[in-house]
Motif scaffolding. Structure first.
Motif, PDB file in Angstrom:
ATOM      1  N   GLY A 114       0.820  -1.206   0.000  1.00 44.71           N
ATOM      2  CA  GLY A 114       0.000   0.000   0.000  1.00 44.71           C
ATOM      3  C   GLY A 114       0.856   1.258   0.000  1.00 44.71           C
ATOM      4  O   GLY A 114       0.561   2.229  -0.698  1.00 44.71           O
ATOM      5  N   SER A 115       1.928   1.235   0.773  1.00 45.10           N
ATOM      6  CA  SER A 115       2.840   2.383   0.812  1.00 45.10           C
ATOM      7  C   SER A 115       3.508   2.593  -0.543  1.00 45.10           C
ATOM      8  O   SER A 115       3.710   3.735  -0.972  1.00 45.10           O
ATOM      9  N   ALA A 116       3.849   1.498  -1.217  1.00 51.32           N
ATOM     10  CA  ALA A 116       4.485   1.599  -2.533  1.00 51.32           C
ATOM     11  C   ALA A 116       3.535   2.236  -3.540  1.00 51.32           C
ATOM     12  O   ALA A 116       3.942   3.072  -4.362  1.00 51.32           O
ATOM     13  N   VAL A 117       2.265   1.847  -3.483  1.00 47.07           N
ATOM     14  CA  VAL A 117       1.286   2.426  -4.405  1.00 47.07           C
ATOM     15  C   VAL A 117       1.058   3.904  -4.086  1.00 47.07           C
ATOM     16  O   VAL A 117       0.982   4.746  -4.986  1.00 47.07           O
ATOM     17  N   ASN A 118       0.964   4.235  -2.805  1.00 48.36           N
ATOM     18  CA  ASN A 118       0.778   5.643  -2.425  1.00 48.36           C
ATOM     19  C   ASN A 118       1.956   6.493  -2.877  1.00 48.36           C
ATOM     20  O   ASN A 118       1.774   7.638  -3.324  1.00 48.36           O
ATOM     21  N   ARG A 119       3.153   5.936  -2.773  1.00 47.54           N
ATOM     22  CA  ARG A 119       4.332   6.653  -3.243  1.00 47.54           C
ATOM     23  C   ARG A 119       4.259   6.849  -4.754  1.00 47.54           C
ATOM     24  O   ARG A 119       4.612   7.909  -5.275  1.00 47.54           O
ATOM     25  N   ALA A 120       3.776   5.827  -5.453  1.00 47.82           N
ATOM     26  CA  ALA A 120       3.631   5.943  -6.908  1.00 47.82           C
ATOM     27  C   ALA A 120       2.657   7.058  -7.267  1.00 47.82           C
ATOM     28  O   ALA A 120       2.898   7.844  -8.195  1.00 47.82           O
TER      29      ALA A 120
END
Length: 401
Positions: free
Chosen positions: A74-80
């Motif tokens: 989820g953090s990776a997607v939010n960063r994206a």
């Protein structure tokens, strides 16, 4: 201007259900996709923006089987999303193309099984770019939001935040306030837009009161504190902001990160004052602020903290080793504290090597401090004296030196 034809490498990697339950591979693929899009953005911003839309269309279906319990994916997607929103908003295209992108993103938001890209809704105003486009989305959803909210707390509409963000971007602040007042529950995710509208209207006192009024069970108090802190800082009330919100609004992933964030935001307050205030607000764990004190060069305070409260022995040993020459007296005290806490059972899976490392770092610091070696050895023996199994273990380990 239409995007050029291009075969995106990430497209095949993000097929529906492309990944299993592990998150490491999809996180790496997300990073690769961002690298590819950012590289294209250097020479063709429109193509890059179109690629960003394509990526966001594909990401949720591709990740449906991934275990998101750790929060890493989820953090990776939010960063994206953080990276891609400026690329999409910054592309110079006509209203027809931008509306086409927004329609595709809206379809992706509606179709996602797991809500990985729901954060896009908060950025909708930026994605609209113009007030005219924002108006079309606000008008499209406002009646539906009012209808859903009129049914009570059980109603849900995926476009609610898009509507609120669009009203704000269109400058329809009074209408936004009126709509938020009809929400059947006090939820910060929605009420934050009312706070933003009040600020845009210059009504800071009301904005602060509304933000505070949103607190309650399961409310994101850190986010609310950040908003309140920003209001007071923008009003020139730094001391009040510090007293009321500094710690809550700037909590980091580590004690050191929290201290650094506050010290950076409030440069007029002495670091020692900030640290002592943080220690006072954390009863029972002053030793955990050791790294922050050391980082700020407050060596006396750092030793005061670790002498009165347990601190990770390995952290203390590293400090003793790193500062043996620059601050030998501090380093020696840190090494002695490391040994003392080891002898009292603190530290995770402490080994004989850890004991020897702490002892050697302490003795090395003593050399640079000009202290008598035998006297320091006696201090080491006294620091680990005791009858517990941990003290016996440390004492036996020290016999090797």
């Amino acid at each position: 201007m239409k995007p050029a034809s291009y075969k995106w490498q990430f497209a095949q990697r993000f097929r529906r259900h492309a990944f299993g339950w592990r998150s490491d591979v999809p996180i790496q693929r997300i990073k690769e996709a961002l690298t590819e899009i950012k590289l294209i953005a250097r020479t063709d911003p429109v193509l890059a923006a179109d690629g960003a839309v394509k990526f966001l269309e594909k990401i949720s279906p591709a990740l449906e089987h991934v275990d998101g319990s750790s929060g890493a994916i989820g953090s990776a997607v939010n960063r994206a999303i953080e990276v891609l929103v400026p690329i999409m908003a910054g592309a110079q295209v006509d209203a027809v193309m931008r509306q086409s992108w927004l329609e595709r993103l809206w379809e992706a938001i509606q179709d996602q099984g797991v809500p990985y890209i729901e954060g896009l809704s908060d950025e909708w105003g930026k994605l609209c770019v113009t007030a005219e486009i924002a108006n079309t989305w606000a008008d499209r959803f406002i009646d539906l939001v009012e209808h859903v909210w009129s049914d009570g707390p059980g109603g849900y509409f995926a476009g609610t935040t898009i509507c609120l963000a669009s009203l704000y971007a269109a400058g329809r602040h009074a209408q936004l306030l009126a709509l938020v007042e009809h929400a059947p529950f006090k939820q910060w995710h929605y009420r934050c837009w009312g706070v933003k509208a009040l600020l845009a209207m210059g009504r800071k006192a009301e904005a602060l009161a509304d933000a505070e009024d949103t607190r309650g069970l399961n409310s994101p108090d850190g986010q609310i504190a950040q908003a309140c802190e920003a209001i007071l800082l923008s009003s020139g009330l730094a001391d009040e902001a510090y007293q009321r919100y500094a710690r809550e609004a700037n909590l980091g992933t580590t004690y050191l990160a929290t201290f650094r964030a506050i010290a950076k935001k409030y440069p007029h307050i002495a670091p020692q004052t900030i640290l002592r205030d943080l220690v006072a607000a954390s009863p029972g764990e002053p030793g955990k602020w050791f790294a922050a004190a050391k980082d700020a060069g407050l060596f006396d305070l750092a030793i005061e903290l670790v002498n009165g409260s347990p601190t990770d022995p390995r952290t203390l040993t590293r400090a003793a080793r790193d500062f043996a020459q620059k601050q030998p007296e501090f380093a020696m005290a840190a090494g002695l504290a490391a040994l003392r806490w080891m002898s009292q059972g603190y530290g995770y899976e402490i080994t004989g090597i850890d004991v020897l490392d702490a002892s050697r770092a302490t003795l090395q610091a003593a050399v640079h401090a000009g202290a008598d070696a035998e006297s320091v050895r006696e201090q080491i023996r006294l620091s680990v004296s005791g009858t517990s199994p941990h003290a016996d273990f440390v004492s036996r380990a020290l016999q090797a030196i």
